[in-house]
Design a protein around this motif. Structure first.
Motif, PDB file in Angstrom:
ATOM      1  N   LEU A  54      -3.413  -0.932  -6.499  1.00 17.07           N
ATOM      2  CA  LEU A  54      -2.677   0.328  -6.595  1.00 17.07           C
ATOM      3  C   LEU A  54      -3.575   1.499  -6.972  1.00 17.07           C
ATOM      4  O   LEU A  54      -3.349   2.622  -6.514  1.00 17.07           O
ATOM      5  CB  LEU A  54      -1.528   0.188  -7.592  1.00 17.07           C
ATOM      6  CG  LEU A  54      -0.503  -0.898  -7.246  1.00 17.07           C
ATOM      7  CD1 LEU A  54       0.600  -0.936  -8.296  1.00 17.07           C
ATOM      8  CD2 LEU A  54       0.086  -0.679  -5.856  1.00 17.07           C
ATOM      9  N   VAL A  55      -4.588   1.257  -7.793  1.00 17.02           N
ATOM     10  CA  VAL A  55      -5.436   2.380  -8.206  1.00 17.02           C
ATOM     11  C   VAL A  55      -6.169   2.993  -7.019  1.00 17.02           C
ATOM     12  O   VAL A  55      -6.462   4.185  -7.010  1.00 17.02           O
ATOM     13  CB  VAL A  55      -6.443   1.963  -9.294  1.00 17.02           C
ATOM     14  CG1 VAL A  55      -5.726   1.607 -10.579  1.00 17.02           C
ATOM     15  CG2 VAL A  55      -7.337   0.826  -8.830  1.00 17.02           C
ATOM     16  N   THR A  56      -6.445   2.196  -5.998  1.00 22.94           N
ATOM     17  CA  THR A  56      -7.147   2.727  -4.832  1.00 22.94           C
ATOM     18  C   THR A  56      -6.202   3.359  -3.810  1.00 22.94           C
ATOM     19  O   THR A  56      -6.656   3.895  -2.798  1.00 22.94           O
ATOM     20  CB  THR A  56      -7.984   1.628  -4.156  1.00 22.94           C
ATOM     21  OG1 THR A  56      -7.195   0.446  -3.987  1.00 22.94           O
ATOM     22  CG2 THR A  56      -9.206   1.301  -5.000  1.00 22.94           C
ATOM     23  N   GLU A  57      -4.900   3.296  -4.058  1.00 22.73           N
ATOM     24  CA  GLU A  57      -3.938   4.029  -3.234  1.00 22.73           C
ATOM     25  C   GLU A  57      -3.574   5.363  -3.880  1.00 22.73           C
ATOM     26  O   GLU A  57      -2.908   6.197  -3.267  1.00 22.73           O
ATOM     27  CB  GLU A  57      -2.666   3.201  -3.017  1.00 22.73           C
ATOM     28  CG  GLU A  57      -2.882   1.896  -2.275  1.00 22.73           C
ATOM     29  CD  GLU A  57      -3.495   2.086  -0.894  1.00 22.73           C
ATOM     30  OE1 GLU A  57      -3.152   3.071  -0.227  1.00 22.73           O
ATOM     31  OE2 GLU A  57      -4.326   1.239  -0.508  1.00 22.73           O
ATOM     32  N   ALA A  58      -3.994   5.568  -5.134  1.00 28.25           N
ATOM     33  CA  ALA A  58      -3.707   6.804  -5.856  1.00 28.25           C
ATOM     34  C   ALA A  58      -4.753   7.862  -5.503  1.00 28.25           C
ATOM     35  O   ALA A  58      -5.710   7.608  -4.774  1.00 28.25           O
ATOM     36  CB  ALA A  58      -3.687   6.533  -7.352  1.00 28.25           C
ATOM     37  N   ALA A  59      -4.554   9.049  -6.032  1.00 33.18           N
ATOM     38  CA  ALA A  59      -5.481  10.148  -5.761  1.00 33.18           C
ATOM     39  C   ALA A  59      -6.870   9.806  -6.302  1.00 33.18           C
ATOM     40  O   ALA A  59      -7.013   9.540  -7.503  1.00 33.18           O
ATOM     41  CB  ALA A  59      -4.965  11.423  -6.386  1.00 33.18           C
ATOM     42  N   PRO A  60      -7.895   9.791  -5.469  1.00 31.24           N
ATOM     43  CA  PRO A  60      -9.227   9.373  -5.914  1.00 31.24           C
ATOM     44  C   PRO A  60      -9.744  10.218  -7.070  1.00 31.24           C
ATOM     45  O   PRO A  60      -9.753  11.445  -7.001  1.00 31.24           O
ATOM     46  CB  PRO A  60     -10.094   9.561  -4.660  1.00 31.24           C
ATOM     47  CG  PRO A  60      -9.143   9.535  -3.517  1.00 31.24           C
ATOM     48  CD  PRO A  60      -7.875  10.141  -4.040  1.00 31.24           C
ATOM     49  N   GLY A  61     -10.145   9.527  -8.131  1.00 27.01           N
ATOM     50  CA  GLY A  61     -10.809  10.190  -9.231  1.00 27.01           C
ATOM     51  C   GLY A  61      -9.923  10.988 -10.170  1.00 27.01           C
ATOM     52  O   GLY A  61     -10.409  11.505 -11.179  1.00 27.01           O
TER      53      GLY A  61
ATOM     54  N   LYS B  72       0.813  -1.217   0.000  1.00 23.06           N
ATOM     55  CA  LYS B  72       0.000   0.000   0.000  1.00 23.06           C
ATOM     56  C   LYS B  72       0.852   1.275   0.000  1.00 23.06           C
ATOM     57  O   LYS B  72       0.806   2.071   0.943  1.00 23.06           O
ATOM     58  CB  LYS B  72      -0.975  -0.018   1.180  1.00 23.06           C
ATOM     59  CG  LYS B  72      -1.935  -1.198   1.129  1.00 23.06           C
ATOM     60  CD  LYS B  72      -3.107  -1.020   2.052  1.00 23.06           C
ATOM     61  CE  LYS B  72      -4.188  -2.052   1.743  1.00 23.06           C
ATOM     62  NZ  LYS B  72      -5.395  -1.858   2.554  1.00 23.06           N
ATOM     63  N   PRO B  73       1.628   1.476  -1.044  1.00 16.28           N
ATOM     64  CA  PRO B  73       2.508   2.650  -1.086  1.00 16.28           C
ATOM     65  C   PRO B  73       1.716   3.962  -1.116  1.00 16.28           C
ATOM     66  O   PRO B  73       0.562   3.997  -1.550  1.00 16.28           O
ATOM     67  CB  PRO B  73       3.278   2.447  -2.393  1.00 16.28           C
ATOM     68  CG  PRO B  73       2.405   1.576  -3.228  1.00 16.28           C
ATOM     69  CD  PRO B  73       1.708   0.666  -2.272  1.00 16.28           C
ATOM     70  N   PRO B  74       2.348   5.058  -0.681  1.00 19.94           N
ATOM     71  CA  PRO B  74       1.664   6.359  -0.605  1.00 19.94           C
ATOM     72  C   PRO B  74       1.583   7.046  -1.964  1.00 19.94           C
ATOM     73  O   PRO B  74       2.129   8.139  -2.164  1.00 19.94           O
ATOM     74  CB  PRO B  74       2.527   7.133   0.385  1.00 19.94           C
ATOM     75  CG  PRO B  74       3.903   6.582   0.190  1.00 19.94           C
ATOM     76  CD  PRO B  74       3.709   5.119  -0.122  1.00 19.94           C
ATOM     77  N   ILE B  75       0.886   6.425  -2.904  1.00 24.74           N
ATOM     78  CA  ILE B  75       0.827   6.937  -4.267  1.00 24.74           C
ATOM     79  C   ILE B  75       0.151   8.306  -4.314  1.00 24.74           C
ATOM     80  O   ILE B  75       0.580   9.200  -5.051  1.00 24.74           O
ATOM     81  CB  ILE B  75       0.101   5.940  -5.181  1.00 24.74           C
ATOM     82  CG1 ILE B  75       0.839   4.593  -5.191  1.00 24.74           C
ATOM     83  CG2 ILE B  75      -0.011   6.475  -6.603  1.00 24.74           C
ATOM     84  CD1 ILE B  75       0.106   3.491  -5.926  1.00 24.74           C
ATOM     85  N   ALA B  76      -0.901   8.478  -3.545  1.00 26.59           N
ATOM     86  CA  ALA B  76      -1.622   9.756  -3.567  1.00 26.59           C
ATOM     87  C   ALA B  76      -0.730  10.910  -3.150  1.00 26.59           C
ATOM     88  O   ALA B  76      -0.902  12.041  -3.628  1.00 26.59           O
ATOM     89  CB  ALA B  76      -2.851   9.678  -2.666  1.00 26.59           C
ATOM     90  N   ASP B  77       0.231  10.648  -2.271  1.00 27.61           N
ATOM     91  CA  ASP B  77       1.152  11.693  -1.816  1.00 27.61           C
ATOM     92  C   ASP B  77       2.346  11.871  -2.745  1.00 27.61           C
ATOM     93  O   ASP B  77       3.076  12.857  -2.634  1.00 27.61           O
ATOM     94  CB  ASP B  77       1.670  11.372  -0.405  1.00 27.61           C
ATOM     95  CG  ASP B  77       0.553  11.363   0.631  1.00 27.61           C
ATOM     96  OD1 ASP B  77      -0.471  12.041   0.391  1.00 27.61           O
ATOM     97  OD2 ASP B  77       0.701  10.669   1.647  1.00 27.61           O
ATOM     98  N   GLY B  78       2.587  10.880  -3.593  1.00 30.71           N
ATOM     99  CA  GLY B  78       3.720  10.949  -4.492  1.00 30.71           C
ATOM    100  C   GLY B  78       5.057  10.672  -3.833  1.00 30.71           C
ATOM    101  O   GLY B  78       6.111  10.899  -4.433  1.00 30.71           O
ATOM    102  N   ALA B  79       5.041  10.163  -2.606  1.00 23.49           N
ATOM    103  CA  ALA B  79       6.286   9.884  -1.883  1.00 23.49           C
ATOM    104  C   ALA B  79       6.736   8.451  -2.156  1.00 23.49           C
ATOM    105  O   ALA B  79       5.918   7.538  -2.276  1.00 23.49           O
ATOM    106  CB  ALA B  79       6.081  10.087  -0.385  1.00 23.49           C
ATOM    107  N   LEU B  80       8.056   8.261  -2.229  1.00 21.67           N
ATOM    108  CA  LEU B  80       8.614   6.923  -2.406  1.00 21.67           C
ATOM    109  C   LEU B  80       9.214   6.378  -1.114  1.00 21.67           C
ATOM    110  O   LEU B  80       8.957   5.240  -0.739  1.00 21.67           O
ATOM    111  CB  LEU B  80       9.683   6.940  -3.507  1.00 21.67           C
ATOM    112  CG  LEU B  80       9.180   6.859  -4.952  1.00 21.67           C
ATOM    113  CD1 LEU B  80      10.334   7.028  -5.920  1.00 21.67           C
ATOM    114  CD2 LEU B  80       8.462   5.541  -5.210  1.00 21.67           C
ATOM    115  N   ASP B  81      10.008   7.147  -0.455  1.00 23.90           N
ATOM    116  CA  ASP B  81      10.633   6.696   0.791  1.00 23.90           C
ATOM    117  C   ASP B  81       9.857   7.219   1.993  1.00 23.90           C
ATOM    118  O   ASP B  81       9.245   8.293   1.923  1.00 23.90           O
ATOM    119  CB  ASP B  81      12.088   7.176   0.856  1.00 23.90           C
ATOM    120  CG  ASP B  81      12.994   6.371  -0.071  1.00 23.90           C
ATOM    121  OD1 ASP B  81      12.814   5.144  -0.117  1.00 23.90           O
ATOM    122  OD2 ASP B  81      13.852   6.968  -0.737  1.00 23.90           O
ATOM    123  N   PRO B  82       9.843   6.422   3.088  1.00 19.96           N
ATOM    124  CA  PRO B  82      10.628   5.206   3.348  1.00 19.96           C
ATOM    125  C   PRO B  82      10.032   3.915   2.768  1.00 19.96           C
ATOM    126  O   PRO B  82      10.619   2.852   2.912  1.00 19.96           O
ATOM    127  CB  PRO B  82      10.650   5.127   4.867  1.00 19.96           C
ATOM    128  CG  PRO B  82       9.354   5.750   5.272  1.00 19.96           C
ATOM    129  CD  PRO B  82       9.106   6.866   4.284  1.00 19.96           C
TER     130      PRO B  82
END
Length: 299
Positions: free
Chosen positions: A205-212, A174-184
């Motif tokens: 992954l699509v549900t960890e990205a920015a909604p919509g 569940k990476p922070p895709i919506a925030d665009g952060a990679l680390d940690p």
């Protein structure tokens, strides 16, 4: 590139008439507050040229896994079940053996617990949990990790302590895709991937990205990191249907994953979309036919 040999290594089903799904709460998840059945999935899978699937537990109750096994037993689509049992129970090995004696029990391929909901950050390292994970390993099953990014480092420690157990990371942690952060997240993912007894799913992954308002380019840094860390021989495609429908349909998610791994050669793509699921979950083991004879599963 997907095709008629594709295996979807991660989806769910639930019937709200049988039991509630307590995790479905709030306005964002409201579209999921209805039943999603294998009959609903079948035409979606056929349209996406998916030949076989692995259904994964959603709630930590003992009744769900026998139901999923029975569903798989009567299905030409569902080739494997990742179920649940209480890893902390003293008789966990007996509980797993009992599941295997049920209708469809030969399709039990893994165990999962909702570690993401555990308040103890070291839950996976508890002695009783470690004993339960050892029983999973001794049963020849895989263990699905559903964790959040802050739990990845503990997951790596748990996997290091049990080299005989295959740990399969759901949704890339569940990476922070919506925030665009990679680390940690990326550093911890690499720590887990450095262990040979680990694999990961390109799922959820699509549900960890920015909604919509997400784009494929938003997901690419995370799938690229996973490809670098695990390599194409330890990544599995999973739709995460029906949860994915919050942001994308089944066919769209399948195509999207193909786009994200487009740089792989044909053999590597076949590994991601088929052979890794067969190997990691042992799909294709002998099972009973309707007449009671032994016959091969054909994912």
């Amino acid at each position: 590139m997907t095709g008629p040999r594709t295996i979807d290594a991660h989806h769910h089903v639930w019937d709200l008439a049988v039991r509630p799904q307590p995790w479905i709460r709030g306005e964002a998840l409201a579209p999921l507050a209805r039943s999603f059945t294998a009959a609903d999935l079948a035409p979606e899978a056929a349209a996406a040229a998916v030949a076989a699937t692995v259904v994964v537990q959603t709630v930590c109750v003992p009744e769900e896994t026998p139901e999923l096994l029975a569903l798989a037993d009567g299905s030409d689509l569902i080739a494997g079940v990742v179920g649940w049992t209480d890893l902390t129970a003293p008789d966990v090995a007996d509980a797993i053996a009992a599941l295997r004696e049920l209708p469809g029990g030969e399709r039990l391929v893994g165990i999962r617990h909702q570690v993401q909901e555990e308040p103890d950050p070291d839950w996976l390292l508890r002695p009783d949990v470690q004993r339960g994970l050892l029983a999973v390993a001794e049963a020849g099953l895989a263990y699905d990790l559903v964790v959040k990014p802050h739990q990845l480092s503990t997951a790596a420690l748990a996997a290091a302590r049990l080299p005989g157990l295959t740990f399969v990371l759901d949704h890339l942690g569940k990476p922070p895709i919506a925030d665009g952060a990679l680390d940690p997240w990326a550093a911890d993912l690499r720590r887990l991937a450095a262990l040979p007894n680990t694999a990961a799913k390109l799922s959820g992954l699509v549900t960890e990205a920015a909604p919509g308002r997400w784009r494929p380019a938003d997901l690419a840094p995370y799938t690229d990191t996973a490809l670098e860390a695990f390599g194409p021989q330890r990544l599995l495609f999973g739709s995460d249907w029906p949860v994915c429908t919050l942001e994308a349909g089944y066919a769209e998610v399948t195509r999207l994953t193909g786009h994200l791994v487009d740089g792989l050669d044909a053999r590597e793509k076949d590994a991601v979309f088929r052979h890794n699921a067969i190997r990691v979950y042992g799909l294709g083991r002998q099972r009973r036919t309707a007449e009671g004879r032994a016959g091969p599963t054909r994912p």
